[in-house]
Structure formats: structure tokens, C-alpha cells
Scaffold this motif. Structure first.
Motif, PDB file in Angstrom:
ATOM      1  N   LEU A   9      32.962  -8.137  22.341  1.00 65.52           N
ATOM      2  CA  LEU A   9      31.728  -7.764  21.642  1.00 65.52           C
ATOM      3  C   LEU A   9      31.973  -6.641  20.630  1.00 65.52           C
ATOM      4  O   LEU A   9      31.472  -6.690  19.504  1.00 65.52           O
ATOM      5  N   THR A  12      33.908  -7.992  17.636  1.00 67.01           N
ATOM      6  CA  THR A  12      33.036  -8.823  16.801  1.00 67.01           C
ATOM      7  C   THR A  12      32.140  -7.951  15.933  1.00 67.01           C
ATOM      8  O   THR A  12      32.024  -8.167  14.722  1.00 67.01           O
ATOM      9  N   LYS A  13      31.527  -6.950  16.545  1.00 69.75           N
ATOM     10  CA  LYS A  13      30.661  -6.041  15.781  1.00 69.75           C
ATOM     11  C   LYS A  13      31.459  -5.312  14.698  1.00 69.75           C
ATOM     12  O   LYS A  13      31.020  -5.209  13.551  1.00 69.75           O
ATOM     13  N   ALA A  32      27.966 -14.746  13.639  1.00 73.55           N
ATOM     14  CA  ALA A  32      28.354 -13.879  14.755  1.00 73.55           C
ATOM     15  C   ALA A  32      29.099 -14.643  15.852  1.00 73.55           C
ATOM     16  O   ALA A  32      30.124 -14.167  16.370  1.00 73.55           O
ATOM     17  N   LEU A  36      32.963 -14.066  16.916  1.00 77.03           N
ATOM     18  CA  LEU A  36      33.361 -13.760  18.286  1.00 77.03           C
ATOM     19  C   LEU A  36      34.478 -14.699  18.743  1.00 77.03           C
ATOM     20  O   LEU A  36      35.455 -14.265  19.349  1.00 77.03           O
ATOM     21  N   CYS A 112      23.425  -9.135  20.903  1.00 75.54           N
ATOM     22  CA  CYS A 112      24.212  -8.531  21.990  1.00 75.54           C
ATOM     23  C   CYS A 112      25.248  -7.543  21.469  1.00 75.54           C
ATOM     24  O   CYS A 112      25.478  -6.501  22.082  1.00 75.54           O
ATOM     25  N   CYS A 113      25.889  -7.874  20.358  1.00 76.65           N
ATOM     26  CA  CYS A 113      26.882  -6.959  19.778  1.00 76.65           C
ATOM     27  C   CYS A 113      26.242  -5.616  19.431  1.00 76.65           C
ATOM     28  O   CYS A 113      26.842  -4.571  19.665  1.00 76.65           O
ATOM     29  N   HIS A 114      25.057  -5.654  18.885  1.00 76.69           N
ATOM     30  CA  HIS A 114      24.388  -4.408  18.491  1.00 76.69           C
ATOM     31  C   HIS A 114      23.801  -3.675  19.684  1.00 76.69           C
ATOM     32  O   HIS A 114      23.994  -2.471  19.840  1.00 76.69           O
TER      33      HIS A 114
END
Length: 169
Positions: A9, A12-13, A32, A36, A112-114
Motif C-alpha cells: 500500500l 503504491t501511494k 491504483a 498496486l 485504502c492507500c490514502h
């Protein structure tokens, strides 16, 4: 899920943000999930987690998406009113198609990443602003409470009987 996938995560972010704010805000929600997957494969390759042909193994990425799918419920109209369906049933039942799911999946990954990378004290604000950006909303209610707040899709049965006329017809 976060403890097992925090590195994925976070990577990815970072990749989405590393391409600049314009990319993050315009393409980020759409790519996104793909990002990922790419980060997962890059990480597997860097760690030497490869198959006999030297290709990065996708086990961790597949496990992440399987868990995301397992934890996601699709709320959709049905013949008896609102239905809560697992993703696979919603797709096989024609409630959503595979392309719809890909867009939803990408949005969930983006969110979810944020949210998961935010400090606890910032999560509510980050969650609400990210959801708003995605044209979604968040609610602290359990899904069953939210479901009860939706308009009825079917007419409720009535316990009142129609009076029968005593006038002969």
C-alpha cells in the motif's frame, strides 16, 4: 489486512504521488489497482521471489485482491428490495459487470492507500476528503443500519383488509 500489506500500500501511494499531483488526482483513482499489482511484482522481483522461469511470483498480490474481494459487499436493488451481495454473485447475477468491478476495485485501492497511510488523528479527515474526491461517501454506520435508511424498493404488505361490500353486484 493492513499489517500484511502495508509495504504494498505504501509503495503504491508513493508511486502515484511520485508522478505529481496532477497524475495522482486525474489518473490515480483509475490506475491504483494496476499500480498496486505492478508494485507487488516489482517487490517480488527485488526480493528474488520468482518462479522457475525467473518471473516474479504474484502470490502476495493475488492474496491482497482475493481478500479485498472477500471483504467487499455490493449493495444493489433486487426483486425483494435491497440486497447485499458478495462481488462474485453481483457480477454473475448481472448486477454489475467486470468493468464496473475494476473501477470500484481501483477506487477502493486508492482510498485504502490514502486512509491506511494516514496517522490515526488524520484518518477521519483523509477518509472523508478522499471519498468526496471519489464521489463516494463514508458512514460510521454498520451496513445493515445504512441499508435500513434506504428507500423501500418494494411495496410493504399491509395488514389492513379491504372491506367487502355488502351491496350485491
Amino acid at each position: 489486512m493492513f499489517d500484511q500489506n502495508f509495504a504494498l500500500l505504501a509503495a503504491t501511494k508513493a508511486t502515484l504521488e511520485g508522478k505529481g499531483r496532477q497524475y495522482l488526482m486525474s489518473a490515480g483513482p483509475r490506475v491504483a489497482a494496476l499500480t498496486l499489482r505492478a508494485e507487488g511484482l516489482r517487490d517480488a522481483e527485488e526480493r528474488g521471489y520468482v518462479d522457475d522461469n525467473g518471473k516474479p511470483k504474484e502470490d502476495e498480490v493475488k492474496a491482497f485482491f482475493a481478500e479485498l474481494r472477500r471483504l467487499t459487499t455490493i449493495l444493489c436493488p433486487g426483486s425483494g428490495g435491497w440486497e447485499m451481495l458478495p462481488v462474485d454473485l453481483a457480477i454473475s447475477g448481472g448486477k454489475i459487470d467486470a468493468e464496473d468491478w475494476e473501477e470500484v476495485e481501483a477506487s477502493i485501492v486508492f482510498f485504502c492507500c490514502h486512509w491506511s497511510m494516514a496517522k490515526k488523528s488524520d484518518r477521519k479527515r483523509i477518509g472523508q476528503s478522499t471519498a468526496t474526491f471519489l464521489k463516494a461517501s463514508t458512514t460510521p454506520s454498520p451496513l445493515s443500519v445504512y441499508l435500513a435508511s434506504l428507500p423501500n424498493l418494494t411495496q410493504a404488505a399491509t395488514s389492513v383488509h379491504k372491506a367487502v361490500s355488502s351491496v350485491p353486484s
